[in-house]
Design an enzyme around this catalytic site. Structure first.
Site, PDB file in Angstrom:
ATOM      1  N   SER A 295      32.437  40.636  39.262  1.00 51.61           N
ATOM      2  CA  SER A 295      32.120  39.455  38.470  1.00 51.61           C
ATOM      3  C   SER A 295      32.949  39.500  37.188  1.00 51.61           C
ATOM      4  O   SER A 295      33.030  40.538  36.532  1.00 51.61           O
ATOM      5  CB  SER A 295      30.627  39.453  38.117  1.00 51.61           C
ATOM      6  OG  SER A 295      30.304  38.349  37.300  1.00 51.61           O
TER       7      SER A 295
ATOM      8  N   SER B 205      36.198  39.097  37.145  1.00 53.19           N
ATOM      9  CA  SER B 205      37.571  39.517  37.439  1.00 53.19           C
ATOM     10  C   SER B 205      38.536  38.340  37.513  1.00 53.19           C
ATOM     11  O   SER B 205      39.758  38.534  37.499  1.00 53.19           O
ATOM     12  CB  SER B 205      37.617  40.312  38.752  1.00 53.19           C
ATOM     13  OG  SER B 205      37.200  39.518  39.839  1.00 53.19           O
ATOM     14  N   GLY B 206      37.993  37.132  37.625  1.00 52.35           N
ATOM     15  CA  GLY B 206      38.845  35.945  37.660  1.00 52.35           C
ATOM     16  C   GLY B 206      38.928  35.261  38.998  1.00 52.35           C
ATOM     17  O   GLY B 206      39.780  34.397  39.217  1.00 52.35           O
ATOM     18  N   LYS B 207      38.038  35.609  39.924  1.00 49.34           N
ATOM     19  CA  LYS B 207      38.091  35.050  41.273  1.00 49.34           C
ATOM     20  C   LYS B 207      38.026  33.530  41.285  1.00 49.34           C
ATOM     21  O   LYS B 207      38.870  32.866  41.891  1.00 49.34           O
ATOM     22  CB  LYS B 207      36.955  35.611  42.133  1.00 49.34           C
ATOM     23  CG  LYS B 207      37.008  37.110  42.367  1.00 49.34           C
ATOM     24  CD  LYS B 207      35.869  37.567  43.254  1.00 49.34           C
ATOM     25  CE  LYS B 207      34.501  37.235  42.695  1.00 49.34           C
ATOM     26  NZ  LYS B 207      34.243  37.864  41.367  1.00 49.34           N
ATOM     27  N   SER B 208      37.010  32.975  40.641  1.00 49.85           N
ATOM     28  CA  SER B 208      36.839  31.522  40.649  1.00 49.85           C
ATOM     29  C   SER B 208      37.988  30.821  39.934  1.00 49.85           C
ATOM     30  O   SER B 208      38.460  29.764  40.378  1.00 49.85           O
ATOM     31  CB  SER B 208      35.506  31.141  39.997  1.00 49.85           C
ATOM     32  OG  SER B 208      34.412  31.605  40.765  1.00 49.85           O
TER      33      SER B 208
ATOM     34  N   SER C 297      31.738  39.977  47.286  1.00 49.59           N
ATOM     35  CA  SER C 297      31.766  40.689  48.579  1.00 49.59           C
ATOM     36  C   SER C 297      32.003  42.185  48.379  1.00 49.59           C
ATOM     37  O   SER C 297      33.046  42.714  48.733  1.00 49.59           O
ATOM     38  CB  SER C 297      32.814  40.087  49.518  1.00 49.59           C
ATOM     39  OG  SER C 297      34.041  39.809  48.892  1.00 49.59           O
TER      40      SER C 297
END
Length: 207
Positions: free
Chosen positions: A49, A51-54, A121
């Site tokens: 959370s 880390s910049g995924k979205s 995930s």
């Protein structure tokens, strides 16, 4: 496996909780991809959370869309507002969350789309299970290898603070583990790579 050339039905060797029988469709996934004139892919972004995924997924989606590519973005938090609103954050619920998303992503790839998935995930077995339902060339795993201290310093949703205070239980990186991918197709540290460069790295893997 039992098949019949006279009917479109097939009894597959799959463990089902029902007596469902597979029905072969006239229009194949290849037909749908040809109609859209693109090679369908599942681009799976995983990482802690914060880390910049979205952010990266959204920028990638916008870039592809602007270039006429037919895409869809599945975001972890958004999916939990609908399809997976009945799931919590236990290990079993996390596994089911990823299983459902993987199956939805497979349907979208079969429809000819490039689907971008942004999910923590945290467990390797769940990510591998998703990968296994695609052909090797259809699945691209992107690991956002951003250090925990950076993610926690960002804390865009205030979740790390709540996790450290004990308000949120079973929080990945604090009280729950994150299993680092051993063979990710793309590795990006967003503390070193900006959004534009991160998107470019994924596009190179996408070809």
């Amino acid at each position: 496996m039992t098949t019949s050339r006279k009917t479109p039905y097939e009894i597959k060797d799959v463990d089902l909780a029902s007596s469902a029988v597979w029905h072969h469709q006239t229009v194949s996934p290849l037909d749908r991809a040809d109609l859209l004139r693109q090679s369908p892919r599942c681009i799976w972004l995983t990482g802690l959370s914060g880390s910049g995924k979205s952010t990266v997924a959204n920028a990638l989606d916008a870039t592809l869309h602007a270039n006429g590519v037919k895409t869809f973005l599945l975001d972890g938090d958004n999916v939990r507002h609908g399809l997976n609103k009945d799931l919590g954050m236990s290990e079993a619920d996390r596994a089911e969350n990823i299983r459902r998303v993987g199956e939805v992503a497979k349907l979208m790839v079969d429809a000819g789309l490039i689907v971008i998935c942004a999910f923590i995930s945290p467990y390797a077995r769940d990510r591998q299970q998703v990968r296994s339902i695609f052909t090797p060339d259809q699945f691209i795993e992107v690991y956002l290898d951003t250090p925990l201290e950076v993610c926690e310093r960002r804390d865009p949703k205030g979740l790390y603070k709540k996790a450290r205070e004990g308000v949120i239980k079973q929080f990945t990186g604090v009280s729950d583990p994150y299993e680092i991918p051993e063979s990710a197709d793309v590795i990006i540290d967003t503390s070193q790579s900006n959004v534009r460069n991160s998107v470019s790295s994924i596009l190179k893997a996408l070809g």
